[in-house]
Design an enzyme around this catalytic site. Structure first.
Site, PDB file in Angstrom:
ATOM      1  N   GLY A  12       0.779  -1.237   0.000  1.00 51.99           N
ATOM      2  CA  GLY A  12       0.000   0.000   0.000  1.00 51.99           C
ATOM      3  C   GLY A  12       0.805   1.279   0.000  1.00 51.99           C
ATOM      4  O   GLY A  12       0.287   2.338   0.360  1.00 51.99           O
ATOM      5  N   SER A  13       2.060   1.228  -0.457  1.00 53.02           N
ATOM      6  CA  SER A  13       2.838   2.474  -0.438  1.00 53.02           C
ATOM      7  C   SER A  13       2.334   3.472  -1.489  1.00 53.02           C
ATOM      8  O   SER A  13       2.409   4.685  -1.273  1.00 53.02           O
ATOM      9  CB  SER A  13       4.327   2.184  -0.617  1.00 53.02           C
ATOM     10  OG  SER A  13       4.628   1.772  -1.921  1.00 53.02           O
ATOM     11  N   ARG A  91      -4.782  -8.707  -9.128  1.00 49.51           N
ATOM     12  CA  ARG A  91      -5.780  -9.621  -9.661  1.00 49.51           C
ATOM     13  C   ARG A  91      -6.326  -9.021 -10.950  1.00 49.51           C
ATOM     14  O   ARG A  91      -6.508  -7.802 -11.029  1.00 49.51           O
ATOM     15  CB  ARG A  91      -6.901  -9.769  -8.633  1.00 49.51           C
ATOM     16  CG  ARG A  91      -7.634 -11.047  -8.718  1.00 49.51           C
ATOM     17  CD  ARG A  91      -8.444 -11.258  -7.461  1.00 49.51           C
ATOM     18  NE  ARG A  91      -7.765 -12.055  -6.475  1.00 49.51           N
ATOM     19  CZ  ARG A  91      -7.531 -13.363  -6.595  1.00 49.51           C
ATOM     20  NH1 ARG A  91      -7.901 -14.012  -7.667  1.00 49.51           N
ATOM     21  NH2 ARG A  91      -6.916 -14.023  -5.643  1.00 49.51           N
ATOM     22  N   ILE A  92      -6.547  -9.870 -11.927  1.00 51.74           N
ATOM     23  CA  ILE A  92      -7.036  -9.380 -13.221  1.00 51.74           C
ATOM     24  C   ILE A  92      -8.551  -9.237 -13.151  1.00 51.74           C
ATOM     25  O   ILE A  92      -9.260 -10.145 -12.712  1.00 51.74           O
ATOM     26  CB  ILE A  92      -6.603 -10.340 -14.352  1.00 51.74           C
ATOM     27  CG1 ILE A  92      -5.074 -10.298 -14.485  1.00 51.74           C
ATOM     28  CG2 ILE A  92      -7.277  -9.964 -15.662  1.00 51.74           C
ATOM     29  CD1 ILE A  92      -4.505 -11.361 -15.400  1.00 51.74           C
ATOM     30  N   LEU A  93      -9.039  -8.074 -13.545  1.00 46.36           N
ATOM     31  CA  LEU A  93     -10.479  -7.813 -13.527  1.00 46.36           C
ATOM     32  C   LEU A  93     -11.089  -8.243 -14.857  1.00 46.36           C
ATOM     33  O   LEU A  93     -10.459  -8.156 -15.908  1.00 46.36           O
ATOM     34  CB  LEU A  93     -10.725  -6.324 -13.288  1.00 46.36           C
ATOM     35  CG  LEU A  93     -10.229  -5.823 -11.925  1.00 46.36           C
ATOM     36  CD1 LEU A  93     -10.077  -4.309 -11.916  1.00 46.36           C
ATOM     37  CD2 LEU A  93     -11.175  -6.281 -10.809  1.00 46.36           C
ATOM     38  N   ASN A 107      -4.228   2.618 -13.522  1.00 46.25           N
ATOM     39  CA  ASN A 107      -3.338   1.635 -12.916  1.00 46.25           C
ATOM     40  C   ASN A 107      -1.926   2.192 -12.926  1.00 46.25           C
ATOM     41  O   ASN A 107      -1.571   2.994 -13.795  1.00 46.25           O
ATOM     42  CB  ASN A 107      -3.371   0.328 -13.723  1.00 46.25           C
ATOM     43  CG  ASN A 107      -2.489  -0.757 -13.119  1.00 46.25           C
ATOM     44  OD1 ASN A 107      -2.437  -0.932 -11.891  1.00 46.25           O
ATOM     45  ND2 ASN A 107      -1.779  -1.496 -13.956  1.00 46.25           N
ATOM     46  N   HIS A 109       1.932   0.728 -13.177  1.00 47.01           N
ATOM     47  CA  HIS A 109       2.650  -0.496 -13.535  1.00 47.01           C
ATOM     48  C   HIS A 109       4.153  -0.219 -13.536  1.00 47.01           C
ATOM     49  O   HIS A 109       4.598   0.755 -14.149  1.00 47.01           O
ATOM     50  CB  HIS A 109       2.206  -0.990 -14.914  1.00 47.01           C
ATOM     51  CG  HIS A 109       2.879  -2.269 -15.296  1.00 47.01           C
ATOM     52  ND1 HIS A 109       2.491  -3.499 -14.775  1.00 47.01           N
ATOM     53  CD2 HIS A 109       3.944  -2.516 -16.099  1.00 47.01           C
ATOM     54  CE1 HIS A 109       3.293  -4.432 -15.262  1.00 47.01           C
ATOM     55  NE2 HIS A 109       4.177  -3.869 -16.063  1.00 47.01           N
ATOM     56  N   GLU A 143      -7.343  -5.481 -22.091  1.00 48.50           N
ATOM     57  CA  GLU A 143      -6.073  -6.219 -22.258  1.00 48.50           C
ATOM     58  C   GLU A 143      -5.117  -5.803 -21.141  1.00 48.50           C
ATOM     59  O   GLU A 143      -4.973  -4.616 -20.849  1.00 48.50           O
ATOM     60  CB  GLU A 143      -5.444  -5.915 -23.617  1.00 48.50           C
ATOM     61  CG  GLU A 143      -6.333  -6.233 -24.821  1.00 48.50           C
ATOM     62  CD  GLU A 143      -7.033  -7.588 -24.741  1.00 48.50           C
ATOM     63  OE1 GLU A 143      -6.399  -8.563 -24.297  1.00 48.50           O
ATOM     64  OE2 GLU A 143      -8.224  -7.661 -25.101  1.00 48.50           O
ATOM     65  N   GLU A 174       7.384   6.126  -8.475  1.00 40.51           N
ATOM     66  CA  GLU A 174       5.958   5.776  -8.453  1.00 40.51           C
ATOM     67  C   GLU A 174       5.196   6.709  -7.524  1.00 40.51           C
ATOM     68  O   GLU A 174       4.105   7.190  -7.842  1.00 40.51           O
ATOM     69  CB  GLU A 174       5.764   4.327  -7.975  1.00 40.51           C
ATOM     70  CG  GLU A 174       6.339   3.290  -8.912  1.00 40.51           C
ATOM     71  CD  GLU A 174       5.925   1.862  -8.546  1.00 40.51           C
ATOM     72  OE1 GLU A 174       4.805   1.656  -8.052  1.00 40.51           O
ATOM     73  OE2 GLU A 174       6.739   0.947  -8.765  1.00 40.51           O
TER      74      GLU A 174
HETATM   75  C1  GAR Z   1       4.091  -1.243  -7.077  1.00 37.48           C
HETATM   76  O1  GAR Z   1       5.433  -1.294  -7.449  1.00 37.48           O
HETATM   77  C2  GAR Z   1       3.188  -1.245  -8.302  1.00 37.48           C
HETATM   78  O2  GAR Z   1       3.722  -0.518  -9.373  1.00 37.48           O
HETATM   79  C3  GAR Z   1       3.125  -2.711  -8.615  1.00 37.48           C
HETATM   80  O3  GAR Z   1       3.030  -3.344  -7.361  1.00 37.48           O
HETATM   81  C4  GAR Z   1       3.679  -2.540  -6.382  1.00 37.48           C
HETATM   82  C5  GAR Z   1       2.713  -2.282  -5.249  1.00 37.48           C
HETATM   83  O4  GAR Z   1       3.371  -1.630  -4.188  1.00 37.48           O
HETATM   84  N1  GAR Z   1       2.020  -3.027  -9.441  1.00 37.48           N
HETATM   85  C6  GAR Z   1       1.996  -4.051 -10.282  1.00 37.48           C
HETATM   86  O5  GAR Z   1       2.909  -4.828 -10.418  1.00 37.48           O
HETATM   87  C7  GAR Z   1       0.717  -4.181 -11.078  1.00 37.48           C
HETATM   88  N2  GAR Z   1       0.793  -5.267 -11.991  1.00 37.48           N
HETATM   89  P1  GAR Z   1       2.534  -0.861  -3.085  1.00 37.48           P
HETATM   90  O6  GAR Z   1       1.493  -1.857  -2.549  1.00 37.48           O
HETATM   91  O7  GAR Z   1       3.529  -0.495  -2.027  1.00 37.48           O
HETATM   92  O8  GAR Z   1       1.893   0.339  -3.725  1.00 37.48           O
END
Ligand code: GAR
Length: 188
Positions: A12-13, A91-93, A107, A109, A143, A174
């Site tokens: 959850g950062s 999870r894929i929606l 999203n 990524h 997709e 991020e």
């Molecule tokens: C983050 O690095 C995000 O970009 C990635 O998961 C991490 C979640 O970190 N997302 C994916 O890989 C989506 N496919 P967080 O829970 O600390 O925000």
């Protein structure tokens, strides 16, 4: 201020970065719900500590993806959210859900899309020996990791990087990119 729901599965950062931005009354969004498919996600604890409503919806409690997606959507409607930010939601929606929210679901990524869709992006980038890596905020389409990019941030790859050190460098970006990209999107 647009009411948003944040979906997450773990740490959850990125949610925390969005929540911090949204503490400013001038920020164009406010978080009305944090939803997780993992009941023990650390991000849910962070949300509770901030006094934000939470919901945990476990996939195993539903017979089908459609039923699961409908349960998620019911929580979103109940909270009055008008936009969804996926933030480490692993999870894929389903297509019907995504189509209903098209243009209203973002999203983040951890790669420079279209490079490295899917999982293990940092390890794959290192294995390829790329000089640059980064993160993308994009609109969600049916997709996987394929929707139009709203913003990207780049980081250099260092010779001694491991997937963890590279992930850490990307994560710093991020946390800046997601709040900025959401605000810019809402500002049109
Ligand atoms: C983050 O690095 C995000 O970009 C990635 O998961 C991490 C979640 O970190 N997302 C994916 O890989 C989506 N496919 P967080 O829970 O600390 O925000």
């Amino acid at each position: 201020r647009v009411p948003i729901a944040v979906f997450l599965s773990g740490r959850g950062s990125n949610f925390a970065a969005l929540a911090e931005a949204a503490e400013d009354p001038a920020y164009p969004a406010r978080i009305v719900l944090v939803l997780s498919d993992k009941v023990d996600a650390k991000g849910l604890d962070l949300a509770r500590a901030k006094g934000i409503a939470t919901a945990a919806v476990a996939r195993r409690d539903y017979d089908s993806r459609d039923a699961f997606d409908s349960a998620l959507e019911a929580k979103v409607h109940e909270a009055g959210a008008q936009l969804i930010c996926l933030a480490g939601f692993m999870r894929i929606l389903g297509r019907p859900f995504v189509e209903r929210w098209e243009g209203r679901m973002l999203n983040i990524h951890p790669s420079l899309l279209p490079a490295y869709r899917g999982l293990d992006t940092h390890a794959r980038a290192l294995a390829d020996g790329v000089a640059e890596h980064g993160v993308t905020v994009h609109l969600v389409t049916p997709e996987l990791d394929d929707g139009p990019a709203l913003a990207q941030a780049r980081v250099p790859v260092r010779p001694d990087d491991t997937p963890d050190t590279l992930a850490q460098r990307v994560l710093v970006e991020e946390h800046k990119l997601y709040p900025a990209a959401l605000a810019a999107y809402l500002a049109g």
